[in-house]
Design an enzyme around this catalytic site. Structure first.
Site: not given
Length: 667
Positions: A28, A23-25
């Site tokens: 999420q 996940v990029s953050t």
């Protein structure tokens, strides 16, 4: 990502899956969350009847590239043949960059690893699945690029309104949470004003940087000041209230056309007056116009020992430049402490010349290679030291620190080093037979190039100094060199006919050939004339050789204090004679090294006169081989010390210290 020819590929022998989640953050949720991805991937493994799997997860990383720790770990383990499948929830969990994904996918194919994306429902073990993968990836990259364009547009619009888009906070400012924009920092404002005042007075960014460091002023990040940082401050219109945005490509990339810049004057409170800002920038423009560095930038030199020399005083690296050309046309490198050169914060004012370094290091390596080859004859540590310091190159060395000798003796005694540890296969040259043709080709190419350069230098010497040789001598030497080139080119043509399929551009081969070329020379002579070798071999070859053997060389008082080899062993030397040169009473510099009061010219009756260098015509030492002034210790090609009683006046020919023309203190 490039792949080498004939690369050994390890294939999996049992079914085992690598499950990759990202996940990029950290916030999420639902179908993009890490727990959800892990759960679904485990269930899919059970569906495929794959019992063994390893989960790799990168939390908080973007998909713009593959520079992620657990992704790289997964790829490393794939290369060992550990996994048969790579399973992800969605393709964009791996990458949204088409080139990155294509490189990864090619590597998976090489290892016969199946790639599966659950969400898009395709499996690359089938032709349709592989085609769908490529189509989806194109749209994933399109989505990322469109998002990037939208963000860029928003930031440009904010900049046009004078809003802060985020960047490194300029020196002299701090963040204001209410206005969401930098505001003057009362303490740092004083430093910025001091920088502009001192620069206007001294007209030198490096002098300002040295002043701030000597006064223990810390930069914004708590480090030392540099001339580049001073330059950036002087050039930054933010200090007069002008907000400038979109000036460069990302980072410190190239400048964009001025038509794309966003410039808002009087956007925020300035801390420097416009008049002073303009005056300082005018000084900087004038300095730049007088300093033509185009030739310096165009000529890139290879320095044999660059990257290996360390100053013993401060621990910083030593930087290199080319010294003046000798009478034979060769220009050695000279090395000086980087911190001393830039900031004057190190008291190591001595330089060290390549002539000394090369003679010492290459003769020491040669002695060490002979010791390795004939160790059965070394019966004691004293004998080892004697053999390592054999030769005129080590006359000033009193000995080697016992710990260094003990480590080397024990390693050789128990065969922990083996042949070729310091020098690649230096004692086993016969084993190069299988690559003899390749080595000969490389050697001949190098020798041909050096001979052509020799003709050029010979012609220059004859044209600009006809007295150095007669016309007949010039013609004979040139004819000899041309004949040598023709013979080598004939040999080269024959070898190339037999070597059409060999890849001579391979980096590992080039390094091996370089090492072979140098070892051939150093093991065949009792004393290595480094100057002659440096003239005959390209600097790149010498540097490749040093890079493979030496880790670092510590320099103290202009002499080699220790050599650390790539295998970790360090040999440390001690000297009985001090290395200190006489100190100039006027400027405190080391006479013959970096004496600050050594001026190049002096004035008399309104005219300027060039002083005479050591060894030049009209100098008292003219005609001597490699002269060194016995009074001030200045070497050939340098100016005598101002108080030296040997230097002759260019006007009357009498000692310049006592004659009426150049008395001490006129400059």
């Amino acid at each position: 990502m490039a792949y080498a020819k004939n690369k050994v590929v390890k294939l999996w022998t049992q079914k085992k899956a690598a499950l990759y989640v990202r996940v990029s953050t950290r916030y999420q949720v639902d179908k993009d969350s890490l727990p959800f991805q892990r759960k679904k991937l485990k269930e899919y493994c059970k569906f495929l009847e794959i019992d063994k799997y390893v989960i790799f997860e990168d939390d908080g990383y973007s998909a713009k590239n593959t520079d992620r720790p657990h992704f790289q770990e997964m790829m490393s383990r794939i290369r060992t043949g550990e996994f048969s499948h790579v399973i992800v929830w969605k393709v964009d969990r791996v990458s949204r960059n088409l080139l990155d994904f294509a490189a990864m996918y090619q590597e998976l194919k090489d290892h016969k690893v199946t790639f599966i994306s659950m969400n898009e429902q395709f499996d690359t073990s089938t032709a349709i699945g592989e085609a769908m993968l490529k189509i989806i990836l194109i749209f994933a990259e399109l989505e990322r690029n469109m998002t990037s364009e939208r963000v860029t547009g928003i930031m440009l619009d904010r900049a046009e309104q004078g809003l802060w888009n985020g960047a490194r906070m300029p020196v002299g400012y701090r963040w204001n949470e209410q206005t969401k924009f930098p505001e003057p920092d009362p303490e740092e404002v004083k430093i910025v004003q001091l920088i502009f005042d001192r620069y206007e007075e001294w007209r030198s960014s490096i002098k300002v940087a040295r002043f701030l460091n000597n006064k223990n002023f810390k930069s914004k990040r708590g480090g030392e000041w540099t001339s580049r940082l001073i330059y950036d401050i002087i050039r930054n219109p933010f200090y007069v209230g002008t907000y400038r945005y979109n000036m460069r490509e990302s980072g410190r990339g190239p400048l964009k056309p001025e038509s794309e810049w966003i410039v808002r004057e009087n956007n925020h409170p300035g801390i420097i007056s416009k008049d002073q800002f303009d005056r300082c920038n005018k000084i900087m423009d004038e300095n730049a116009s007088r300093r033509d560095t185009s030739e310096m930038r165009a000529r890139k030199f290879v320095h044999t020992f660059s990257g290996h020399l360390v100053c013993s005083n401060c621990g910083s690296n030593m930087i290199a430049c080319k010294d003046h050309a000798r009478t034979n046309g060769w220009r050695p490198s000279i090395y000086r402490c980087a911190k001393r050169s830039r900031m004057m914060t190190c008291d190591n004012s001595k330089t060290v010349n390549e002539t000394y370094l090369g003679t010492f290091v290459f003769n020491y390596i040669a002695n060490l290679a002979r010791v390795q080859k004939n160790f059965s004859k070394i019966t004691s540590i004293e004998k080892l030291e004697s053999e390592l310091l054999k030769g005129e190159a080590f006359e000033a060395v009193s000995g080697i620190i016992p710990d260094s000798l003990n480590s080397t003796f024990q390693a050789l005694l128990y065969s922990n080093l083996g042949n070729g540890t310091y020098v690649p296969d230096i004692a086993l040259l016969s084993k190069f037979d299988e690559v003899q043709d390749h080595n000969q080709i490389d050697l001949l190419n190098t020798e041909i190039e050096k001979s052509k350069n020799a003709i050029t230098r010979l012609t220059d010497v004859y044209l600009y100094d006809p007295a150095s040789m007669t016309k007949e001598e010039f013609a004979a030497k040139k004819k000899e060199l041309i004949k040598k080139i023709e013979e080598m080119e004939h040999q080269l043509a024959e070898l190339l006919d037999n070597s059409e399929d060999n890849d001579l551009t391979d980096l590992s081969f080039i390094k091996k050939a370089s090492a072979f070329l140098v070892t051939q020379r150093i093991v065949s002579k009792s004393f290595i004339d480094y100057v002659q070798m440096a003239q005959e071999l390209d600097n790149e070859i010498l540097k490749n050789f040093v890079d493979q053997i030496v880790d670092r060389i510590v320099i103290k008082d202009g002499r080699i204090q220790s050599i650390t080899f790539v295998n970790g062993l360090t040999h440390e030397f001690f000297y009985s004679r001090p290395a200190e040169l006489p100190v100039c009473k006027k400027c405190g510099g080391r006479i013959g090294s970096t004496c600050g009061c050594r001026t190049r010219t002096f004035s008399f009756n309104g005219k300027r006169y060039q002083r005479i260098k050591v060894g030049d015509p009209r100098d008292a030492l003219y005609g001597q081989k490699n002269p060194v002034c016995p009074e001030c210790y200045a070497k050939e090609g340098r100016w005598h010390h101002w108080l030296c009683g040997i230097e002759l006046c260019p006007i009357c020919g009498k000692p310049i210290q006592t004659c009426e023309h150049g008395a001490n203190g006129k400059e």
